[in-house]
Design an enzyme around this catalytic site. Structure first.
Site, PDB file in Angstrom:
ATOM      1  N   ASP A   1       0.816  -1.214   0.000  1.00 26.05           N
ATOM      2  CA  ASP A   1       0.000   0.000   0.000  1.00 26.05           C
ATOM      3  C   ASP A   1       0.852   1.267   0.000  1.00 26.05           C
ATOM      4  O   ASP A   1       0.704   2.137  -0.858  1.00 26.05           O
ATOM      5  CB  ASP A   1      -0.937   0.018   1.214  1.00 26.05           C
ATOM      6  CG  ASP A   1      -1.971  -1.096   1.171  1.00 26.05           C
ATOM      7  OD1 ASP A   1      -2.332  -1.524   0.066  1.00 26.05           O
ATOM      8  OD2 ASP A   1      -2.404  -1.535   2.246  1.00 26.05           O
TER       9      ASP A   1
ATOM     10  N   ASP B   1      -7.729   0.618  11.051  1.00 23.89           N
ATOM     11  CA  ASP B   1      -6.536   1.446  11.228  1.00 23.89           C
ATOM     12  C   ASP B   1      -6.727   2.877  10.756  1.00 23.89           C
ATOM     13  O   ASP B   1      -6.108   3.807  11.281  1.00 23.89           O
ATOM     14  CB  ASP B   1      -5.336   0.816  10.511  1.00 23.89           C
ATOM     15  CG  ASP B   1      -4.708  -0.298  11.322  1.00 23.89           C
ATOM     16  OD1 ASP B   1      -5.017  -0.390  12.523  1.00 23.89           O
ATOM     17  OD2 ASP B   1      -3.916  -1.068  10.760  1.00 23.89           O
TER      18      ASP B   1
ATOM     19  N   ARG C   1      -0.845   1.606  16.739  1.00 21.18           N
ATOM     20  CA  ARG C   1      -1.143   2.741  15.863  1.00 21.18           C
ATOM     21  C   ARG C   1      -1.038   4.100  16.573  1.00 21.18           C
ATOM     22  O   ARG C   1      -0.505   5.054  15.988  1.00 21.18           O
ATOM     23  CB  ARG C   1      -2.533   2.584  15.238  1.00 21.18           C
ATOM     24  CG  ARG C   1      -2.672   1.376  14.299  1.00 21.18           C
ATOM     25  CD  ARG C   1      -1.504   1.236  13.372  1.00 21.18           C
ATOM     26  NE  ARG C   1      -1.702   0.198  12.367  1.00 21.18           N
ATOM     27  CZ  ARG C   1      -0.736  -0.558  11.893  1.00 21.18           C
ATOM     28  NH1 ARG C   1       0.495  -0.416  12.362  1.00 21.18           N
ATOM     29  NH2 ARG C   1      -0.969  -1.465  10.966  1.00 21.18           N
TER      30      ARG C   1
ATOM     31  N   SER D   1      -2.174 -10.184   3.856  1.00 26.91           N
ATOM     32  CA  SER D   1      -2.016  -8.890   4.509  1.00 26.91           C
ATOM     33  C   SER D   1      -1.528  -9.149   5.927  1.00 26.91           C
ATOM     34  O   SER D   1      -2.208  -9.815   6.713  1.00 26.91           O
ATOM     35  CB  SER D   1      -3.359  -8.145   4.536  1.00 26.91           C
ATOM     36  OG  SER D   1      -3.229  -6.932   5.240  1.00 26.91           O
TER      37      SER D   1
END
Length: 408
Positions: free
Chosen positions: A16, A126, A97, A178
Site C-alpha cells: 500500500d 486502522d 497505531r 495482509s
C-alpha cells in the site's frame, strides 16, 4: 490540490504505502513526500527501507525507534487493564497505531507539512486509529487517505500499478497475505483466510513466523517464572529484563511451544466482520500470568469490577480512542488496582497450552488457615447459617407471597 506541497506519509514499505509515493506525486503536483516508519519491533521489515523509499520517489525517510515507548506507555497499561477485545484479540495492531501516529504528527509539524497521508483501507480499523490520533495532536492537519479516493480497487490492481511504475516489492500475487508485525504480535489476513470455513494451515512453510503449530511443539514441557511489580512484568526466570527484551524473549519461548495462536472472526469498528489469524506468543503468556497473579492479590469486588472496566478499555483501544479522557481515567483506576499486584507466577508451557504451576505474592489475600478443609480455629461454620438466611431472604419472601397468591 495545489496547496499541498509537502506530505508526510506513514510508511511501512509494504504494498500500500509503496505505491502511494508515486501516486501522491502524480496527483498532488509532484509534491515532496517525506516517509516516516515507526519501529515497534518489526526489525526485519526495516532492512533496505530507506533505499526503497527514495527509489520510489520519497525525499527522505525517518525511522523512529518507538519500541520502549510502545511497550511502557501502551502495551503495559493495556496488559495491566486485562483488556482483551472479544475474548481473544490481544490488541497487537490496535495499540501500536497511536504511538506511531503521534510521532508522525510530531515530524509533520517539524517539517512544516501540509498534509499527512496513510495507506489504510476504507474497510479497516486502522484508518480510524491513525486519524483520531492525528486529530488529537494536530486538529487542523489535512489527512489524505488514498484508498478512499483513488481508482484502485484490489490488491491485484495495486500490484499492477506497482509494476507499471517500477515500484520494488517484496511480495507476489500468490503469497499476498495482509500482515502486520510488531514486537507484540503478527497478524495474517486475506487469501484463503477470508473464508471462515477454511482451517488455517499452521504447518504450511512460511505461514507462521513467530510460532510453530502445537503439533510441532516439543514433547516435553517448558517451565518459566515471571516476576511482576505493581502489575508490570520485570523478570523472567529470575533475570531482570526491560519490557522490550522480556517480550521478545517470551516470543521465542512461547512460539517454540505453540503458544498464542488465535483464529478470530471479529467485529470491526466500521461494521463488518473480518477473519484473521494472530500470533501473540509472549503476550498470551503475560496476560495469563498477570491474571493468575491478580486472583491472589485483588479482593473480590475490585477483581470483578475491573473485569467490567477491561471490556470498555479493550473497546477504546480497538476503536482508536487512546487519546481520550475516558481512557486516561480508566488507566488511573487500573493503576490504583495494581499497587498490590506484585509477585511470582510459575507456568508450564506444553503444546499450545498454558498450565498454572504455582503463584506467590507478599500481598496475597489467600489465607490457608481460613480456606482449609481441615480443622481450623478461625472460622465458625455456624456463621454461614445466618448469612444464608439473610442472603436468601428475598428468594424466600417471593416464594411465600407467590404461594399465598396462588392459594387465595
Amino acid at each position: 490540490m495545489s496547496e499541498i506541497k509537502k506530505v508526510v506519509l506513514a510508511y511501512s514499505g509494504g504494498l500500500d504505502t509503496s505505491i502511494i509515493i508515486p501516486w501522491l506525486k502524480e496527483n498532488y503536483n509532484n509534491c515532496e513526500v517525506i516517509c516516516v516508519s515507526g519501529n515497534v519491533g518489526q526489525d526485519a521489515e526495516l532492512e533496505g527501507l530507506e533505499e526503497r523509499a527514495k527509489k520510489t520517489g520519497a525525499s527522505k525517510l525517518y525511522i523512529e525507534d518507538l519500541q520502549d515507548e510502545f511497550v511502557n506507555e501502551y502495551v503495559f497499561p493495556t496488559l495491566k487493564a486485562g483488556a482483551v477485545y472479544e475474548n481473544k484479540y490481544l490488541l497487537g495492531t490496535s495499540f501500536a497505531r497511536p504511538v506511531i501516529a503521534k510521532r508522525i504528527v510530531e515530524i509533520a509539524l517539524k517539517e512544516g507539512a501540509d498534509a499527512i497521508c496513510h495507506g489504510c483501507t476504507g474497510k479497516g480499523n486502522d484508518q480510524v486509529r491513525f486519524e483520531l490520533a492525528i486529530k488529537a495532536f494536530a486538529p487542523n492537519m489535512k489527512i489524505i487517505a488514498p484508498w478512499r479516493i483513488w481508482n484502485i480497487k484490489s490488491r491485484d490492481e495495486e500490484i499492477d500499478y506497482a509494476e507499471a511504475h517500477h515500484v520494488p516489492l517484496k511480495i507476489n500475487r500468490e503469497t499476498n497475505y495482509s500482515k502486520d508485525m510488531n514486537l507484540w504480535h503478527l497478524s495474517h489476513e486475506g487469501l484463503d483466510l477470508e473464508d471462515p470455513a477454511n482451517e488455517p494451515n499452521y504447518q504450511k512453510p512460511g505461514f507462521l513466523e513467530l510460532s510453530v503449530s502445537p503439533e510441532q511443539a516439543p514433547d516435553a514441557p517448558t517451565y518459566i517464572t515471571l516476576d511482576f511489580e505493581k502489575g508490570i512484568p520485570v523478570a523472567l526466570n529470575g533475570e531482570k529484563m526491560d519490557g522490550v527484551t522480556l517480550i521478545k524473549t517470551l516470543n521465542k519461548i512461547g512460539g517454540a511451544n505453540g503458544i498464542g495462536l488465535a483464529d478470530i472472526v471479529e467485529n470491526r469498528l466500521v461494521g463488518m466482520k473480518s477473519r484473521g489469524v494472530y500470533e501473540t506468543p509472549g503476550g498470551t503468556i503475560l496476560y495469563h500470568a498477570h491474571e493468575v497473579l491478580e486472583t491472589l492479590c485483588l479482593d473480590k469486588e475490585t477483581q470483578h469490577y475491573k473485569q467490567q472496566v477491561a471490556l470498555k478499555f479493550a473497546d477504546l483501544v480497538y476503536n482508536g480512542q487512546w487519546y481520550t479522557p475516558l481512557r486516561e481515567a480508566l488507566s488511573a483506576f487500573v493503576d490504583e488496582t495494581q499497587k498490590t499486584v506484585t509477585g511470582t507466577v510459575k507456568l508450564k508451557l506444553y503444546k499450545g497450552n498454558l498450565i498454572n504451576a504455582g503463584v506467590t505474592s507478599p500481598y496475597s489475600l489467600y489465607d490457608e488457615e481460613i480456606a482449609t478443609f481441615g480443622e481450623d480455629e478461625v472460622y465458625d461454620q455456624m456463621d454461614s447459617q445466618g448469612f444464608i438466611n439473610l442472603f436468601g431472604l428475598p428468594i424466600k419472601v417471593k416464594a411465600l407471597l407467590d404461594e399465598k397468591r396462588k392459594n387465595s
